[in-house]
Scaffold this motif. Structure first.
Motif, PDB file in Angstrom:
ATOM      1  N   SER A 112       0.801  -1.232   0.000  1.00  0.00           N
ATOM      2  CA  SER A 112       0.000   0.000   0.000  1.00  0.00           C
ATOM      3  C   SER A 112       0.831   1.277   0.000  1.00  0.00           C
ATOM      4  CB  SER A 112      -0.916   0.017   1.221  1.00  0.00           C
ATOM      5  OG  SER A 112      -0.141   0.089   2.407  1.00  0.00           O
ATOM      6  N   SER A 113       2.153   1.199  -0.136  1.00  0.00           N
ATOM      7  CA  SER A 113       2.982   2.401  -0.044  1.00  0.00           C
ATOM      8  C   SER A 113       2.646   3.445  -1.108  1.00  0.00           C
ATOM      9  CB  SER A 113       4.472   2.049  -0.100  1.00  0.00           C
ATOM     10  OG  SER A 113       4.805   1.457  -1.334  1.00  0.00           O
ATOM     11  N   SER A 114       2.211   3.022  -2.276  1.00  0.00           N
ATOM     12  CA  SER A 114       1.865   3.979  -3.333  1.00  0.00           C
ATOM     13  C   SER A 114       0.601   4.761  -3.007  1.00  0.00           C
ATOM     14  CB  SER A 114       1.690   3.262  -4.668  1.00  0.00           C
ATOM     15  OG  SER A 114       0.585   2.374  -4.608  1.00  0.00           O
ATOM     16  N   ALA A 115      -0.220   4.250  -2.118  1.00  0.00           N
ATOM     17  CA  ALA A 115      -1.488   4.899  -1.774  1.00  0.00           C
ATOM     18  C   ALA A 115      -1.518   5.391  -0.333  1.00  0.00           C
ATOM     19  CB  ALA A 115      -2.632   3.920  -1.996  1.00  0.00           C
ATOM     20  N   SER A 116      -0.427   5.255   0.389  1.00  0.00           N
ATOM     21  CA  SER A 116      -0.450   5.526   1.829  1.00  0.00           C
ATOM     22  C   SER A 116      -0.887   6.940   2.179  1.00  0.00           C
ATOM     23  CB  SER A 116       0.909   5.222   2.451  1.00  0.00           C
ATOM     24  OG  SER A 116       1.910   6.054   1.898  1.00  0.00           O
ATOM     25  N   ASP A 117      -0.539   7.928   1.371  1.00  0.00           N
ATOM     26  CA  ASP A 117      -0.946   9.302   1.675  1.00  0.00           C
ATOM     27  C   ASP A 117      -2.448   9.508   1.509  1.00  0.00           C
ATOM     28  OD1 ASP A 117      -0.643   9.017  -1.129  1.00  0.00           O
ATOM     29  OD2 ASP A 117      -0.291  11.157  -1.383  1.00  0.00           O
ATOM     30  N   GLN A 118      -3.124   8.615   0.774  1.00  0.00           N
ATOM     31  CA  GLN A 118      -4.570   8.706   0.564  1.00  0.00           C
ATOM     32  C   GLN A 118      -5.348   7.859   1.562  1.00  0.00           C
ATOM     33  OE1 GLN A 118      -4.600   7.348  -3.468  1.00  0.00           O
ATOM     34  NE2 GLN A 118      -4.501   9.415  -4.293  1.00  0.00           N
ATOM     35  N   LEU A 119      -4.640   7.121   2.398  1.00  0.00           N
ATOM     36  CA  LEU A 119      -5.285   6.199   3.334  1.00  0.00           C
ATOM     37  C   LEU A 119      -5.141   6.648   4.783  1.00  0.00           C
ATOM     38  CD1 LEU A 119      -4.100   2.846   1.680  1.00  0.00           C
ATOM     39  CD2 LEU A 119      -6.359   3.925   1.488  1.00  0.00           C
TER      40      LEU A 119
ATOM     41  N   PHE B 173      -6.585  -4.249  -3.734  1.00  0.00           N
ATOM     42  CA  PHE B 173      -7.539  -3.672  -2.797  1.00  0.00           C
ATOM     43  C   PHE B 173      -8.107  -2.392  -3.377  1.00  0.00           C
ATOM     44  CE2 PHE B 173      -4.737  -6.119  -0.069  1.00  0.00           C
ATOM     45  CZ  PHE B 173      -5.581  -6.651   0.895  1.00  0.00           C
ATOM     46  N   SER B 174      -9.343  -2.082  -3.014  1.00  0.00           N
ATOM     47  CA  SER B 174      -9.976  -0.802  -3.334  1.00  0.00           C
ATOM     48  C   SER B 174     -10.626  -0.278  -2.063  1.00  0.00           C
ATOM     49  CB  SER B 174     -11.059  -0.951  -4.395  1.00  0.00           C
ATOM     50  OG  SER B 174     -10.511  -1.402  -5.605  1.00  0.00           O
ATOM     51  N   ALA B 175     -10.424   1.007  -1.803  1.00  0.00           N
ATOM     52  CA  ALA B 175     -11.039   1.650  -0.647  1.00  0.00           C
ATOM     53  C   ALA B 175     -11.960   2.753  -1.139  1.00  0.00           C
ATOM     54  CB  ALA B 175      -9.971   2.242   0.258  1.00  0.00           C
ATOM     55  N   ILE B 176     -13.143   2.827  -0.538  1.00  0.00           N
ATOM     56  CA  ILE B 176     -14.062   3.921  -0.815  1.00  0.00           C
ATOM     57  C   ILE B 176     -13.980   4.878   0.366  1.00  0.00           C
ATOM     58  CG2 ILE B 176     -16.455   4.591  -1.205  1.00  0.00           C
ATOM     59  CD1 ILE B 176     -16.900   1.754  -2.306  1.00  0.00           C
TER      60      ILE B 176
ATOM     61  N   VAL C 209      -9.608   4.639  -3.818  1.00  0.00           N
ATOM     62  CA  VAL C 209      -8.165   4.464  -3.761  1.00  0.00           C
ATOM     63  C   VAL C 209      -7.872   2.990  -3.987  1.00  0.00           C
ATOM     64  CG1 VAL C 209      -6.108   4.706  -2.319  1.00  0.00           C
ATOM     65  CG2 VAL C 209      -7.996   6.336  -2.068  1.00  0.00           C
ATOM     66  N   THR C 210      -6.920   2.684  -4.884  1.00  0.00           N
ATOM     67  CA  THR C 210      -6.584   1.293  -5.167  1.00  0.00           C
ATOM     68  C   THR C 210      -5.102   1.049  -4.936  1.00  0.00           C
ATOM     69  OG1 THR C 210      -6.265   1.801  -7.513  1.00  0.00           O
ATOM     70  CG2 THR C 210      -8.442   1.013  -6.849  1.00  0.00           C
ATOM     71  N   TRP C 211      -4.772  -0.170  -4.553  1.00  0.00           N
ATOM     72  CA  TRP C 211      -3.377  -0.568  -4.392  1.00  0.00           C
ATOM     73  C   TRP C 211      -3.278  -2.078  -4.489  1.00  0.00           C
ATOM     74  CZ3 TRP C 211      -6.531   0.593  -0.349  1.00  0.00           C
ATOM     75  CH2 TRP C 211      -6.580  -0.296   0.715  1.00  0.00           C
TER      76      TRP C 211
END
Length: 82
Positions: A34-41, A55-58, A65-67
């Motif tokens: 998830s490091s590529s999306a960590s700032d969005q999580l 994974f996908s997060a709403i 956000v996907t990773w």
């Protein structure tokens, strides 16, 4: 914790503050963790779903956000969710 999901390789948990913590098999693989999306999580995550190795997060602002493994759908950069 609000919820925990797993794809058989990795785990993602939504914490009470809406942030996400991840762990598992791909911890040391920056292309699949998830490091590529960590700032969005860091906040606002409502739910997480998984498919294969992605994974996908709403989020509460309706963004997605996907990773994970891009061959399993983790790269959503070309998709307009609006």
């Amino acid at each position: 914790m609000e919820s925990i999901v797993s794809n058989g390789y990795d785990f993602a948990a939504i914490k009470a503050d809406g942030s996400v913590v991840t762990w598992g098999f791909h911890d040391n693989d920056s292309e699949k963790n998830s490091s590529s999306a960590s700032d969005q999580l860091t906040s606002g995550v409502l739910t997480i779903v998984t498919s294969g190795k992605a994974f996908s997060a709403i989020k509460d602002d309706k963004s997605v956000v996907t990773w994970g493994d891009s061959s399993f759908g983790a790269d959503s950069s070309d998709i307009d969710f609006n």
